[in-house]
Design a protein around this motif. Structure first.
Motif, PDB file in Angstrom:
ATOM      1  N   ALA A 249       0.818  -1.218   0.000  1.00  0.00           N
ATOM      2  CA  ALA A 249       0.000   0.000   0.000  1.00  0.00           C
ATOM      3  C   ALA A 249       0.853   1.270   0.000  1.00  0.00           C
ATOM      4  O   ALA A 249       0.384   2.335  -0.429  1.00  0.00           O
ATOM      5  N   ASN A 250       2.079   1.161   0.470  1.00  0.00           N
ATOM      6  CA  ASN A 250       2.974   2.311   0.470  1.00  0.00           C
ATOM      7  C   ASN A 250       3.615   2.550  -0.897  1.00  0.00           C
ATOM      8  O   ASN A 250       4.280   3.569  -1.106  1.00  0.00           O
ATOM      9  N   TYR A 251       3.447   1.608  -1.803  1.00  0.00           N
ATOM     10  CA  TYR A 251       4.047   1.702  -3.127  1.00  0.00           C
ATOM     11  C   TYR A 251       2.974   1.504  -4.195  1.00  0.00           C
ATOM     12  O   TYR A 251       2.842   0.438  -4.799  1.00  0.00           O
ATOM     13  N   THR A 252       2.148   2.524  -4.359  1.00  0.00           N
ATOM     14  CA  THR A 252       1.113   2.526  -5.385  1.00  0.00           C
ATOM     15  C   THR A 252       1.187   3.820  -6.171  1.00  0.00           C
ATOM     16  O   THR A 252       1.672   4.843  -5.666  1.00  0.00           O
ATOM     17  N   ILE A 253       0.715   3.783  -7.393  1.00  0.00           N
ATOM     18  CA  ILE A 253       0.725   4.963  -8.231  1.00  0.00           C
ATOM     19  C   ILE A 253      -0.340   5.944  -7.747  1.00  0.00           C
ATOM     20  O   ILE A 253      -1.486   5.543  -7.526  1.00  0.00           O
ATOM     21  N   PRO A 254       0.015   7.222  -7.548  1.00  0.00           N
ATOM     22  CA  PRO A 254      -0.970   8.182  -7.054  1.00  0.00           C
ATOM     23  C   PRO A 254      -2.179   8.279  -7.982  1.00  0.00           C
ATOM     24  O   PRO A 254      -2.055   8.214  -9.214  1.00  0.00           O
ATOM     25  N   ALA A 255      -3.343   8.470  -7.387  1.00  0.00           N
ATOM     26  CA  ALA A 255      -4.583   8.602  -8.169  1.00  0.00           C
ATOM     27  C   ALA A 255      -4.547   9.882  -8.987  1.00  0.00           C
ATOM     28  O   ALA A 255      -4.019  10.904  -8.516  1.00  0.00           O
TER      29      ALA A 255
END
Length: 255
Positions: A249-255
Motif C-alpha cells: 500500500a505504500n508503493y502505489t501509483i498516485p490517483a
C-alpha cells in the motif's frame, strides 16, 4: 548562550540548541563543541542559518580558528550545509563516513576540502582530541546508510545524531529528559519513520548497553540523562520501524 553538559579538568562539552530557530520553518537542531585543553572539535555544525551565531557563540569559549576537527554524523543539510564556511574560517579536518567522503565537497567551492576530509571506515575509529579521544561508533541506517555517533569517554556523553530525537522547541531541547515515558509522544513517530528497521535498533542497543553512558544527546531535542538513558536503550531495541511497517500500500501509483 551555550548549555554546559560537562566541564572538568579542562575538558568541556557544550550544546547549542537555539541557533536554527527560523520562525518555525526549519526543524530545531543542536550543535556541539568539545574542548580538551587547547584543541576543539565541533559536532554536526548545522546549516547556514546557524553559522554566524554559532561562530560568535563558540568564540566566547574557544577560538574558532583553532578548531581541529569537524565531526559529522552523516551528510544531511542540517548537519553540514554550512561546511563551505567552516572550511574557510578554520583549518579543521572533516571526519565523516567514507560513504559520504566524496559527497561532502558538493557543499563547498571547488578545492576547499582538498586534503581536509577523513573518511571514517564502517567499523568506526578513535579520533584524537587534545589529551583524550572521541570514539566514532557505527550507527548505520539510523537513519543514513553511513552514519556515526560520537562517544566521549571523559564526559561519558554519547552524541547520538538522529537517534533519541524528541521533536519540540529550542526551549524544550534545553531541558534534560530524566524519565522517558512522558516524552515518548514526542519521540515515537519520528523513530518509527526515520529508523530503518528493528533489527538495526536491536544491534545498536546490544552494542551500547554495557557502555558507560551518562547522557545521550541527540541532534534534535533534549538530552537523555539519569534513568532515561537505560530506559531509552530498552525501548528502542524493541521498536518496530521503517521497513518493518511497509506494505504494498505504500508503493502505489498516485490517483
Amino acid at each position: 548562550m551555550a548549555i554546559e553538559l560537562f566541564n572538568q579538568n579542562g575538558h568541556v562539552c557544550l550544546m547549542f540548541a537555539h541557533l536554527s530557530d527560523e520562525g518555525g520553518e526549519a526543524v530545531q537542531a543542536n550543535q556541539f563543541l568539545i574542548i580538551d585543553g587547547d584543541q576543539g572539535a565541533i559536532i554536526d555544525p548545522g546549516g547556514n542559518m546557524a553559522y554566524n551565531e554559532l561562530l560568535l557563540t563558540i568564540g566566547r569559549y574557544f577560538p574558532p580558528n583553532k578548531l581541529t576537527e569537524i565531526l559529522a554524523s552523516h551528510a544531511d543539510p542540517d548537519i553540514i550545509a554550512s561546511l563551505d564556511r567552516w572550511m574557510t574560517s578554520t583549518q579543521a579536518t572533516l571526519y565523516i563516513s567514507k560513504l559520504w567522503e566524496r559527497f561532502a565537497p558538493h557543499f563547498c567551492k571547488p578545492g576547499k576540502t582538498a586534503g581536509r576530509i577523513i573518511g571514517i571506515p564502517d567499523p568506526g575509529m578513535r579520533i584524537k582530541l587534545g589529551r583524550s579521544e572521541i570514539v566514532a561508533l557505527p550507527a548505520h541506517f539510523m537513519h543514513a546508510e553511513g552514519n556515526f555517533q560520537f562517544w566521549d569517554p571523559v564526559s561519558k556523553i554519547l552524541f547520538s545524531g538522529d537517534l533519541g530525537v524528541s521533536l519540540g522547541t529550542s526551549k524544550e531541547a534545553g531541558e534534560p529528559i530524566t524519565s522517558l515515558a512522558p516524552h515518548l509522544a514526542r519521540m515515537e513517530a519520528f523513530h518509527r519513520r526515520y529508523m530503518v528497521s528493528q533489527k538495526i535498533l536491536r544491534l545498536w542497543a546490544n552494542m551500547v548497553r554495557d557502555l558507560p553512558i551518562k547522557m545521550i544527546v541527540p541532534q534534535h531535542g533534549a538530552p537523555l540523562a539519569g534513568d532515561a538513558v537505560k530506559e531509552f536503550i530498552g525501548w528502542i531495541g524493541d521498536l518496530t520501524c521503517g521497513i518493518d511497517n511497509v506494505t504494498q500500500a505504500n508503493y502505489t501509483i498516485p490517483a
